[in-house]
Design a protein around this motif. Structure first.
Motif, short mmCIF file in Angstrom:
data_model
loop_
_atom_site.label_atom_id
_atom_site.label_comp_id
_atom_site.label_asym_id
_atom_site.label_seq_id
_atom_site.Cartn_x
_atom_site.Cartn_y
_atom_site.Cartn_z
N HIS A 148 0.83 -1.20 0.00
CA HIS A 148 0.00 0.00 0.00
C HIS A 148 0.87 1.26 0.00
O HIS A 148 0.59 2.22 -0.73
N SER A 207 -6.61 6.05 2.09
CA SER A 207 -8.07 6.11 2.00
C SER A 207 -8.54 7.10 0.94
O SER A 207 -9.61 6.94 0.36
N SER A 256 -11.47 0.58 -2.10
CA SER A 256 -10.94 -0.13 -0.94
C SER A 256 -11.77 -1.39 -0.75
O SER A 256 -12.95 -1.43 -1.12
N PHE A 273 -13.54 5.72 3.14
CA PHE A 273 -13.78 4.30 2.91
C PHE A 273 -15.28 4.00 2.74
O PHE A 273 -15.64 2.98 2.14
N GLY A 300 -15.42 1.73 -0.37
CA GLY A 300 -15.29 0.38 0.18
C GLY A 300 -16.27 -0.65 -0.35
O GLY A 300 -17.45 -0.37 -0.54
#
Length: 413
Positions: free
Chosen positions: A128, A176, A182, A200, A204
């Motif tokens: 990451h 983020s 994500s 997120f 997400g």
């Protein structure tokens, strides 16, 4: 769709995180995606049917020299400079050299992916950090978040604040914001991390740990295992916050109420448990119905036993919430044996098993644990087939087909 996977390790023997990552990679291939894996395992490992590239470590740089000097000082002079250095820089010299190694390899690769997926393990998140430094990949980037990060965002009873925690917070805030997508192994973890990093919520999706069927080489049962008995198995690391005392006391109470079961029942605890060594040794010494192996066990051996025992146990910490999806959960579902869940009311595992799932208790509820083991034992005495889990809904949820639907749906977000 072409997917570039950047991952810390694909050595399934080094951690549960690596096992989960390898299962996910295999299911990406099974789902029909064209997959290229860049991994930083630092040894040559190939995955069957998967194109893999071993990222070499940079060994001629100031960071490499500093990281090795730090190790020598620690090993030979018992001088641990890591907390001081991490307070200054947020991460170790080794971390920076590792991420630079990943960045250099990614700059040279010519694969043209539609999706860049970063996978990590433990608390490293090296892939990451590396992709965060490569803006040209951000519009294709899916950051997979396997656990809360940084450590002080873990729910109680985990209460460790790392050196340099503010720098780590800043790093993850950037992740983020910069990652187009994500992904989280659990819905509760997505909600938990979104409370700290609100972006997120928008980016997400949930991609659970995968149920990737594995061909196990021929194994004989270990000496401690008798397939004819009523076997309850907990396989995995028993961390400081994950005490097996309530489980063991519940098992002992069950035996007190069922004297005939002493000849038929076994509780197997396999995996590192250094924080509980003295307690476990005392229990094993005084209770022949309890077998403890306080060390790592090969994945193939655990995988075989999970399929052959009567009950698989998932043990979580005493807490108000457990947002984690254990990496072994898919294996327990695949094993098709009843799961004894010991954990909090708000638990991702409990959420998936369902509110009406009977075999759940708080981790320190000795009497209820004994009562549940009693019910499972009675069913086993009637017929071992009574302890089949038979949850096709969970098998589908953990499957390559479901993951494919999630990924193919990204273009509509």
């Amino acid at each position: 769709m072409k997917i570039l996977v950047i991952v810390d390790s694909i050595d399934i023997e080094d951690s549960s995180g690596s096992k989960a990552n390898v299962a996910l990679i295999h299911n990406l291939v099974e789902a029909g995606f064209e997959v290229l894996v860049y991994h930083y395992t630092l040894k040559n490992i190939e995955l069957s049917g998967v194109s893999c590239y071993t990222i070499p470590e940079i060994k001629y740089s100031p960071l490499y020299f500093l990281s090795r000097t730090q190790r020598v000082l620690s090993r030979n002079f018992n001088l641990n400079a890591a907390p001081f250095l991490e307070r200054l820089f947020g991460f170790s010299f080794t971390f920076f050299n590792d991420t630079n190694s990943i960045i250099r390899a990614l700059k040279k690769q010519t694969f043209q992916p539609d999706l860049v997926l970063t996978l990590s393990k433990g608390a490293s998140f090296r892939p990451h950090y590396a992709v965060m430094k490569l803006p040209k990949l951000h519009d294709k980037w899916m950051a997979y978040i396997h656990d809360p990060y940084p450590f002080h965002y873990y729910p109680r009873p985990y209460n460790w604040v790392e050196p340099g925690y503010k720098i780590k917070e800043s790093f993850f805030l950037k992740v983020s914001v910069k990652a187009k997508y994500s992904a989280f192994p659990s819905l509760l973890l997505k909600e938990w991390m979104s409370s700290y990093f609100p972006n997120f919520v928008k980016t997400g999706v949930v991609i659970p740990h995968q149920n990737s069927k594995r061909q196990v080489r021929d194994l004989t049962f270990p000496d401690y295992f008798d397939v004819t008995k009523f076997n309850l198995l907990h396989a995995g690391n028993l961390m400081k916050q994950r005490s097996p005392e309530g489980l063991i006391e519940g098992f002992k109470l069950f035996l007190e109420h069922n004297l005939e079961a002493k000849k038929e029942a076994m509780l197997l605890l396999l995996g590192p448990a250094s924080y509980h060594t003295q307690m476990l040794e005392e229990y094993q010494e005084n209770s022949p119905e309890i077998y403890v192996f306080n060390d790592s066990v090969t994945f193939d051996e655990v995988y075989l036993l999970q399929k052959k025992v009567s009950v698989n146990i998932i043990l979580e910490s005493k807490s108000e919430i457990s947002p984690f999806l254990p990496a072994k959960f898919p294996h327990c579902v695949e094993a098709n044996k009843m799961i004894l869940l010991l954990g909090p009311y708000y638990s991702e595992t409990r959420r998936l098993l369902g509110d009406d799932y009977e075999y759940w208790a708080e981790v320190d509820d000795v009497e209820k644990t004994a009562e549940l083991i009693q019910k499972l034992y009675v069913l086993w005495k009637q017929s071992p087939d009574n302890l089949l889990l038979n949850r096709s809904d969970l098998e589908e949820y953990l499957s390559a087909d479901n993951m494919k639907k999630v990924i193919n749906g990204l273009k509509h977000n």
